[in-house]
Design a protein around this motif. Structure first.
Motif, PDB file in Angstrom:
ATOM      1  N   ILE A  65       0.842  -1.212   0.000  1.00 53.11           N
ATOM      2  CA  ILE A  65       0.000   0.000   0.000  1.00 53.11           C
ATOM      3  C   ILE A  65       0.870   1.252   0.000  1.00 53.11           C
ATOM      4  CG2 ILE A  65      -1.648   1.330   1.406  1.00 53.11           C
ATOM      5  CD1 ILE A  65      -2.758  -1.479   2.299  1.00 53.11           C
ATOM      6  N   GLN A  66       1.940   1.234   0.823  1.00 50.73           N
ATOM      7  CA  GLN A  66       2.852   2.382   0.899  1.00 50.73           C
ATOM      8  C   GLN A  66       3.514   2.648  -0.457  1.00 50.73           C
ATOM      9  OE1 GLN A  66       2.870   4.214   3.341  1.00 50.73           O
ATOM     10  NE2 GLN A  66       4.833   5.144   3.794  1.00 50.73           N
ATOM     11  N   ALA A  67       3.967   1.562  -1.103  1.00 48.00           N
ATOM     12  CA  ALA A  67       4.606   1.700  -2.424  1.00 48.00           C
ATOM     13  C   ALA A  67       3.624   2.263  -3.434  1.00 48.00           C
ATOM     14  CB  ALA A  67       5.138   0.339  -2.877  1.00 48.00           C
ATOM     15  N   ALA A  68       2.368   1.767  -3.401  1.00 43.98           N
ATOM     16  CA  ALA A  68       1.347   2.268  -4.330  1.00 43.98           C
ATOM     17  C   ALA A  68       1.103   3.748  -4.089  1.00 43.98           C
ATOM     18  CB  ALA A  68       0.052   1.462  -4.158  1.00 43.98           C
ATOM     19  N   GLY A  70       1.626   6.736  -6.746  1.00 46.10           N
ATOM     20  CA  GLY A  70       0.521   7.670  -7.015  1.00 46.10           C
ATOM     21  C   GLY A  70       0.976   9.110  -6.865  1.00 46.10           C
ATOM     22  N   GLN A  71       1.756   9.390  -5.797  1.00 44.64           N
ATOM     23  CA  GLN A  71       2.253  10.757  -5.578  1.00 44.64           C
ATOM     24  C   GLN A  71       3.168  11.189  -6.732  1.00 44.64           C
ATOM     25  OE1 GLN A  71       4.059  10.436  -1.712  1.00 44.64           O
ATOM     26  NE2 GLN A  71       2.170  10.975  -0.624  1.00 44.64           N
ATOM     27  N   GLY A  72       4.004  10.235  -7.182  1.00 42.20           N
ATOM     28  CA  GLY A  72       4.893  10.529  -8.312  1.00 42.20           C
ATOM     29  C   GLY A  72       4.115  10.886  -9.554  1.00 42.20           C
ATOM     30  N   LEU A 122       1.863  14.634 -13.634  1.00 40.00           N
ATOM     31  CA  LEU A 122       0.696  15.230 -14.284  1.00 40.00           C
ATOM     32  C   LEU A 122       0.684  16.743 -14.094  1.00 40.00           C
ATOM     33  CD1 LEU A 122      -2.068  12.603 -13.409  1.00 40.00           C
ATOM     34  CD2 LEU A 122      -1.144  13.128 -15.675  1.00 40.00           C
ATOM     35  N   ASP A 123       1.094  17.189 -12.894  1.00 34.58           N
ATOM     36  CA  ASP A 123       1.133  18.625 -12.614  1.00 34.58           C
ATOM     37  C   ASP A 123       2.107  19.325 -13.561  1.00 34.58           C
ATOM     38  OD1 ASP A 123       0.522  20.972 -11.206  1.00 34.58           O
ATOM     39  OD2 ASP A 123       2.385  20.779 -10.063  1.00 34.58           O
TER      40      ASP A 123
END
Ligand code: SF4
Ligand code: SF4
Length: 183
Positions: free
Chosen positions: A16-19, A23-25, A30-31
């Motif tokens: 979950i932490q890796a996911a 996701g943050q990356g 995208l930003d």
């Protein structure tokens, strides 16, 4: 049995932490995809300098009255005004004029105070040279009309600050306050 359950729970938490990190990356990626580039492909693209850009100084020999005001107002007494007194007409006659752009700080004082407006700031900013002595411009070099970025046929694509996003524009002007690119 207990250790197996613990192992599965740890593995799940790490997954979950890796996911979450992935996701943050993606969010950061995208930003950045939503932004326009801040750089231009110099020398193939060049910024069009603003109207009051303080570039290489242009000098009109015929207008100069050798008053040396430009020397007195220059913070480093830089312009070299060589003249002789013509006794017959009781006037100074200019023999030569030079400004060393290796030393000039482009403050614009000389242009501002010249009584005959024979000095003007141009939009020319490409003054690099292999030999610093080449930056000492005499009246002939100073009298050359500036190369206009717009009229330069060697540049494939023109770009200016308005092509950058508003966000970039604001950041640029805020960070530099009064700069050469500000009007
Ligand atoms: S202030 Fe102007 S007119 Fe007087 S010496 Fe300088 S360039 Fe010439
Ligand atoms: S621009 Fe400023 S530093 Fe350069 S010659 Fe004129 S007065 Fe001197």
């Amino acid at each position: 049995m207990f250790s197996t359950v613990n192992g599965i729970i740890n593995y799940s938490q790490q997954t979950i932490q890796a996911a979450r990190y992935i996701g943050q990356g993606f969010i950061v990626t995208l930003d950045h995809m939503n932004r326009l580039p801040m750089s231009i492909q110099y020398p193939y693209e060049k910024l069009i300098p603003s109207e009051r850009f303080r570039g290489r100084i242009h000098f009109e020999f015929d207008k100069c009255i050798a008053c040396e005001v430009c020397v007195r107002v220059c913070p480093i007494n830089l312009p070299v005004v060589d003249w002789e007194l013509r006794k017959t007409i009781k006037k100074k006659q200019l023999k030569s004029y030079s400004i060393d752009f290796g030393i000039c700080i482009f403050c614009g004082n000389c242009v501002e105070y010249c009584p005959t407006n024979c000095l003007s700031m141009t939009e020319e900013y490409e003054l690099s040279a292999y030999d610093r002595h080449e930056l000492n411009y005499d009246q002939i070099a100073l009298g050359r009309l500036p190369i206009s970025v717009i009229e330069d046929s060697t540049i494939g694509t023109l770009s200016n600050l308005t092509s950058l996003s508003k966000k970039v524009m604001e950041g640029h002007s805020n960070s530099r306050n009064v700069t050469n690119f500000s009007s």
